[in-house]
Design a protein around this motif. Structure first.
Motif, PDB file in Angstrom:
ATOM      1  N   ASP A   1      -1.915  -2.295  -2.661  1.00 34.72           N
ATOM      2  CA  ASP A   1      -2.367  -1.016  -2.296  1.00 34.72           C
ATOM      3  C   ASP A   1      -3.568  -0.662  -1.991  1.00 34.72           C
ATOM      4  OD1 ASP A   1       0.229  -0.297  -3.290  1.00 34.72           O
ATOM      5  OD2 ASP A   1       0.139   0.245  -4.861  1.00 34.72           O
ATOM      6  N   LEU A   2      -3.758  -2.004  -1.247  1.00 32.36           N
ATOM      7  CA  LEU A   2      -5.129  -1.055  -0.384  1.00 32.36           C
ATOM      8  C   LEU A   2      -5.289  -1.189   0.640  1.00 32.36           C
ATOM      9  CD1 LEU A   2      -7.730  -3.919  -3.330  1.00 32.36           C
ATOM     10  CD2 LEU A   2      -8.094  -0.846  -2.752  1.00 32.36           C
ATOM     11  N   ALA A   3      -6.007  -1.014   1.528  1.00 29.66           N
ATOM     12  CA  ALA A   3      -6.375  -0.989   2.919  1.00 29.66           C
ATOM     13  C   ALA A   3      -7.480  -2.106   3.129  1.00 29.66           C
ATOM     14  CB  ALA A   3      -5.745   0.510   3.700  1.00 29.66           C
ATOM     15  N   THR A   4      -7.375  -2.634   4.422  1.00 28.08           N
ATOM     16  CA  THR A   4      -7.775  -3.385   4.988  1.00 28.08           C
ATOM     17  C   THR A   4      -8.381  -3.418   6.114  1.00 28.08           C
ATOM     18  OG1 THR A   4      -6.620  -5.267   4.775  1.00 28.08           O
ATOM     19  CG2 THR A   4      -7.567  -5.049   2.899  1.00 28.08           C
ATOM     20  N   SER A   5      -9.591  -3.858   6.537  1.00 27.10           N
ATOM     21  CA  SER A   5      -9.937  -3.959   7.897  1.00 27.10           C
ATOM     22  C   SER A   5     -11.203  -5.119   7.841  1.00 27.10           C
ATOM     23  CB  SER A   5     -10.645  -3.039   8.367  1.00 27.10           C
ATOM     24  OG  SER A   5     -12.236  -2.560   8.508  1.00 27.10           O
ATOM     25  N   LEU A   6     -11.046  -5.875   8.891  1.00 29.49           N
ATOM     26  CA  LEU A   6     -12.142  -7.146   8.953  1.00 29.49           C
ATOM     27  C   LEU A   6     -13.181  -6.698  10.043  1.00 29.49           C
ATOM     28  CD1 LEU A   6      -9.585  -9.733   9.184  1.00 29.49           C
ATOM     29  CD2 LEU A   6     -10.723  -8.443   7.232  1.00 29.49           C
TER      30      LEU A   6
END
Length: 330
Positions: free
Chosen positions: A274-279
């Protein structure tokens, strides 16, 4: 034991799930070819989707293809298959990045850890929204480190001083792009504005840009630049973003493919948690900056991607090309 024939529907499903992987500017720089008699799925680089200005050595292209390869392995394990992967199997054909033989699973060949990630493939989306000012528990960090290690990569959560250095380098790269028309050319080519966003099959559509950053220190690339985007709004992002640096021991095409597989494995595990991520690869797009991003303590490893991880909204799904455009079955 009789070996079942892999039908076209199964192969199409595997490739459809492979192509849900992230790639730089969602360019989707891959092609697949399935050799039915050999049960062999070949992954090729699509140089028509390369970015000569932002990615002159095709490092990011290989990372994107590696992420697609990991998705394909997960999908195959979920389908009861055991993918046997060879990276760069034909030295005389540099566009052939991997050959995957899809054998039947046996008790010893089962990879339940891969299959467990299957549900996250369609849930994982890049989020360009603010994350909560909330720390990541140590057991979550350990789980993400282990995911990278399973694919022969290292995930480092930098300390405060190191993270500050990385953020400074990203800001320097952003300033460089504002002044460099060539650097903006790839971004403009792969963003989709207005009505084009509704029919796009690749690139980053305007509905995935997220709000403009009014304040805060999160590294979020502004795909709009100076171009107007209706109903976008501005907001404050986190002041203490949680960064993670993904690195490999080497820095050649095979290492980039391993980095892509490790990256996607980390992202899928994060999604299940349930983590959000971006790169961001902003600070990694020139060799000089990449050296400065490395762990100042050890000075070793080749950083391949900077991840921003936290608790917040997941981004929307971005478009994908039809499988018929990227898969040949012979």
């Amino acid at each position: 034991m009789a070996v079942r024939q892999l039908d076209e529907k199964t192969v199409t499903t595997l490739v459809a799930e492979a192509t849900l992987a992230p790639s730089m500017h969602n360019a989707q720089p891959w092609r697949f070819r399935f050799l039915t008699g050999e049960r062999l799925l070949l992954l090729h680089a699509d140089l028509e989707r390369a970015m000569p200005r932002s990615d002159p050595g095709d490092r990011a292209l290989h990372i994107g293809c590696g992420a697609a390869l990991l998705n394909m392995r997960v999908a195959a394990a979920h389908a009861g298959l055991a993918p046997e992967v060879r990276l760069l199997p034909e030295p005389q054909d540099p566009l052939l990045l991997a050959a995957v033989r899809l054998t039947e699973q046996t008790g010893r060949a089962r990879d339940d850890e891969l299959a467990r990630l299957h549900a996250a493939i369609r849930q994982r989306h890049t989020s360009r929204h603010p994350f909560a000012e909330k720390d990541l528990p140590e057991d979550v960090r350990t789980m993400l480190r282990d995911a990278a290690a399973r694919e022969s990569a290292t995930l480092l959560f930098p300390g405060a001083w190191h993270a500050e250095t990385v953020l400074d380098l990203i800001r320097d790269a952003e300033s460089r792009d504002v002044m460099d028309a060539d650097a903006r050319e790839d971004l403009i080519r792969w963003t989709r504005l207005g009505a084009e966003a509704d029919t796009a099959v690749d690139g980053v559509p305007e509905y995935a840009f997220g709000p403009r950053k009014r304040d805060g220190r999160a590294p979020v690339r502004d795909f709009a630049g100076r171009r107007p985007v209706a109903d976008r709004g501005t907001t404050t992002f986190e002041y203490t973003p949680h960064l993670a640096l993904l690195s490999t021991s080497g820095d050649g095409p095979a290492d980039w493919l391993r980095a892509g597989q490790a990256l996607e494995r980390v992202l899928l595990e994060a999604t299940l948690a349930d983590l959000a991520t971006s790169l961001t690869s902003h600070a990694l797009e020139t060799p000089e900056l990449r050296l400065l991003v490395r762990d100042p303590g050890s000075g070793t490893g080749q950083v391949q991607m900077v991840l921003r991880i936290g608790y917040g909204p997941r981004g929307p799904a971005t478009p994908r090309r039809p499988v018929s455009d990227v898969l040949d079955i012979v």
